[in-house]
Design a protein around this motif. Sequence first.
Motif, PDB file in Angstrom:
ATOM      1  N   TYR A  54       9.708  11.024  -2.502  1.00 57.42           N
ATOM      2  CA  TYR A  54       9.736   9.735  -3.196  1.00 57.42           C
ATOM      3  C   TYR A  54       8.558   9.511  -4.137  1.00 57.42           C
ATOM      4  N   GLY A  55       7.585  10.393  -4.139  1.00 57.64           N
ATOM      5  CA  GLY A  55       6.325  10.089  -4.817  1.00 57.64           C
ATOM      6  C   GLY A  55       6.371  10.204  -6.321  1.00 57.64           C
ATOM      7  N   GLY A  56       5.446   9.476  -6.968  1.00 60.05           N
ATOM      8  CA  GLY A  56       5.217   9.584  -8.396  1.00 60.05           C
ATOM      9  C   GLY A  56       6.351   9.103  -9.265  1.00 60.05           C
ATOM     10  N   GLN A  57       7.131   8.145  -8.790  1.00 62.09           N
ATOM     11  CA  GLN A  57       8.317   7.732  -9.527  1.00 62.09           C
ATOM     12  C   GLN A  57       8.142   6.416 -10.273  1.00 62.09           C
ATOM     13  N   ASP A  58       6.942   5.882 -10.344  1.00 58.19           N
ATOM     14  CA  ASP A  58       6.709   4.628 -11.047  1.00 58.19           C
ATOM     15  C   ASP A  58       7.674   3.547 -10.565  1.00 58.19           C
ATOM     16  N   TRP A  59       7.642   3.301  -9.261  1.00 58.27           N
ATOM     17  CA  TRP A  59       8.566   2.368  -8.639  1.00 58.27           C
ATOM     18  C   TRP A  59       8.312   0.937  -9.099  1.00 58.27           C
ATOM     19  N   ASP A  60       9.401   0.230  -9.319  1.00 56.89           N
ATOM     20  CA  ASP A  60       9.397  -1.217  -9.455  1.00 56.89           C
ATOM     21  C   ASP A  60      10.184  -1.699  -8.249  1.00 56.89           C
ATOM     22  N   VAL A  61       9.510  -2.284  -7.272  1.00 57.05           N
ATOM     23  CA  VAL A  61      10.082  -2.370  -5.930  1.00 57.05           C
ATOM     24  C   VAL A  61      10.189  -3.812  -5.437  1.00 57.05           C
ATOM     25  N   ARG A  62      11.243  -4.050  -4.679  1.00 53.12           N
ATOM     26  CA  ARG A  62      11.361  -5.245  -3.847  1.00 53.12           C
ATOM     27  C   ARG A  62      11.923  -4.775  -2.509  1.00 53.12           C
ATOM     28  N   TRP A  63      11.748  -5.561  -1.475  1.00 54.11           N
ATOM     29  CA  TRP A  63      12.283  -5.139  -0.183  1.00 54.11           C
ATOM     30  C   TRP A  63      12.852  -6.315   0.584  1.00 54.11           C
ATOM     31  N   THR A  64      13.736  -5.974   1.508  1.00 48.78           N
ATOM     32  CA  THR A  64      14.257  -6.927   2.471  1.00 48.78           C
ATOM     33  C   THR A  64      14.018  -6.321   3.836  1.00 48.78           C
ATOM     34  N   ARG A  65      13.934  -7.156   4.842  1.00 51.43           N
ATOM     35  CA  ARG A  65      13.682  -6.627   6.181  1.00 51.43           C
ATOM     36  C   ARG A  65      14.522  -7.399   7.190  1.00 51.43           C
TER      37      ARG A  65
ATOM     38  N   HIS B 171       0.093   8.167  13.560  1.00 47.85           N
ATOM     39  CA  HIS B 171       0.989   9.157  14.146  1.00 47.85           C
ATOM     40  C   HIS B 171       0.329  10.534  14.120  1.00 47.85           C
ATOM     41  N   PRO B 172       0.614  11.345  15.125  1.00 47.85           N
ATOM     42  CA  PRO B 172       0.099  12.715  15.093  1.00 47.85           C
ATOM     43  C   PRO B 172       0.644  13.436  13.855  1.00 47.85           C
ATOM     44  N   GLN B 173      -0.163  14.243  13.257  1.00 53.38           N
ATOM     45  CA  GLN B 173       0.234  15.029  12.081  1.00 53.38           C
ATOM     46  C   GLN B 173       0.726  14.137  10.942  1.00 53.38           C
ATOM     47  N   GLY B 174       0.087  12.980  10.794  1.00 52.09           N
ATOM     48  CA  GLY B 174       0.474  12.038   9.753  1.00 52.09           C
ATOM     49  C   GLY B 174       0.368  12.628   8.359  1.00 52.09           C
ATOM     50  N   SER B 175      -0.537  13.575   8.161  1.00 48.98           N
ATOM     51  CA  SER B 175      -0.679  14.175   6.836  1.00 48.98           C
ATOM     52  C   SER B 175       0.570  14.979   6.466  1.00 48.98           C
ATOM     53  N   LYS B 176       1.203  15.624   7.452  1.00 51.56           N
ATOM     54  CA  LYS B 176       2.445  16.355   7.173  1.00 51.56           C
ATOM     55  C   LYS B 176       3.548  15.391   6.772  1.00 51.56           C
ATOM     56  N   ASP B 177       3.594  14.249   7.453  1.00 51.21           N
ATOM     57  CA  ASP B 177       4.590  13.241   7.119  1.00 51.21           C
ATOM     58  C   ASP B 177       4.325  12.687   5.719  1.00 51.21           C
ATOM     59  N   ALA B 178       3.046  12.496   5.385  1.00 48.88           N
ATOM     60  CA  ALA B 178       2.684  11.999   4.049  1.00 48.88           C
ATOM     61  C   ALA B 178       3.162  12.972   2.974  1.00 48.88           C
TER      62      ALA B 178
ATOM     63  N   ASP C 282       0.833  -1.208   0.000  1.00 45.26           N
ATOM     64  CA  ASP C 282       0.000   0.000   0.000  1.00 45.26           C
ATOM     65  C   ASP C 282       0.864   1.253   0.000  1.00 45.26           C
ATOM     66  N   TYR C 283       1.919   1.247   0.809  1.00 47.03           N
ATOM     67  CA  TYR C 283       2.833   2.383   0.886  1.00 47.03           C
ATOM     68  C   TYR C 283       3.405   2.709  -0.497  1.00 47.03           C
ATOM     69  N   VAL C 284       3.908   1.687  -1.184  1.00 46.11           N
ATOM     70  CA  VAL C 284       4.499   1.890  -2.507  1.00 46.11           C
ATOM     71  C   VAL C 284       3.435   2.320  -3.518  1.00 46.11           C
ATOM     72  N   ARG C 285       2.237   1.733  -3.417  1.00 47.80           N
ATOM     73  CA  ARG C 285       1.157   2.099  -4.348  1.00 47.80           C
ATOM     74  C   ARG C 285       0.800   3.581  -4.187  1.00 47.80           C
ATOM     75  N   PHE C 286       0.698   4.053  -2.939  1.00 46.64           N
ATOM     76  CA  PHE C 286       0.370   5.464  -2.704  1.00 46.64           C
ATOM     77  C   PHE C 286       1.501   6.378  -3.170  1.00 46.64           C
ATOM     78  N   LEU C 287       2.750   5.962  -2.984  1.00 45.90           N
ATOM     79  CA  LEU C 287       3.864   6.754  -3.495  1.00 45.90           C
ATOM     80  C   LEU C 287       3.820   6.832  -5.017  1.00 45.90           C
ATOM     81  N   ASN C 288       3.594   5.686  -5.676  1.00 39.96           N
ATOM     82  CA  ASN C 288       3.551   5.677  -7.140  1.00 39.96           C
ATOM     83  C   ASN C 288       2.451   6.582  -7.677  1.00 39.96           C
ATOM     84  N   ALA C 289       1.332   6.621  -6.976  1.00 38.48           N
ATOM     85  CA  ALA C 289       0.205   7.438  -7.422  1.00 38.48           C
ATOM     86  C   ALA C 289       0.308   8.879  -6.934  1.00 38.48           C
ATOM     87  N   SER C 290       1.348   9.195  -6.151  1.00 42.13           N
ATOM     88  CA  SER C 290       1.439  10.488  -5.465  1.00 42.13           C
ATOM     89  C   SER C 290       0.130  10.783  -4.737  1.00 42.13           C
ATOM     90  N   ASP C 291      -0.385   9.771  -4.065  1.00 42.51           N
ATOM     91  CA  ASP C 291      -1.681   9.846  -3.376  1.00 42.51           C
ATOM     92  C   ASP C 291      -1.460  10.250  -1.922  1.00 42.51           C
TER      93      ASP C 291
END
Length: 135
Positions: A66-77, A52-59, A32-41
């Motif tokens: 990072y937004g709107g970059q048409d990410w092709d993503v994989r992750w490790t944790r 988190h408080p003031q989450g919209s500012k963080d968004a 979801d995080y990556v999808r929202f970044l890709n859409a600049s949503d």
Amino acid sequence: MLCAVLLTACGGGDSSASAKPDLADQDRFLHDYVRFLNASDEDGLAGLLDAHPQGSKDARARIKAYGGQDWDVRWTRTSDFEGVWKVDINGTAGTKHRPVRVTETITWEKAHWMMTPLPGVVPTPPDAAGTEPPG
């Protein structure tokens, strides 16, 4: 797989407030995080970060960086502490498919996933992982 087994052996009681973290659910959160970044949503990302408080500012800050970059993503944790994961998001972005790497901290708190706010953008909640109780 080993992580899932180890996580099953650790942690709280049976109530939903102390539900054990599910890495498949963390994957959905990160998708979801990556999808929202890709859409600049910004609204969608703010909703994902609203624990988190003031989450919209963080968004807004995350979309700006990072937004709107048409990410092709994989992750490790990795997890050095119970309930806290460092997630390295690696991918390509933009028409030139330039490499992108972002490191995020994801915590399991109050039976849901939360992303650590960007430093200096949003104050960290007093009960967040890694913070000391007052007194």
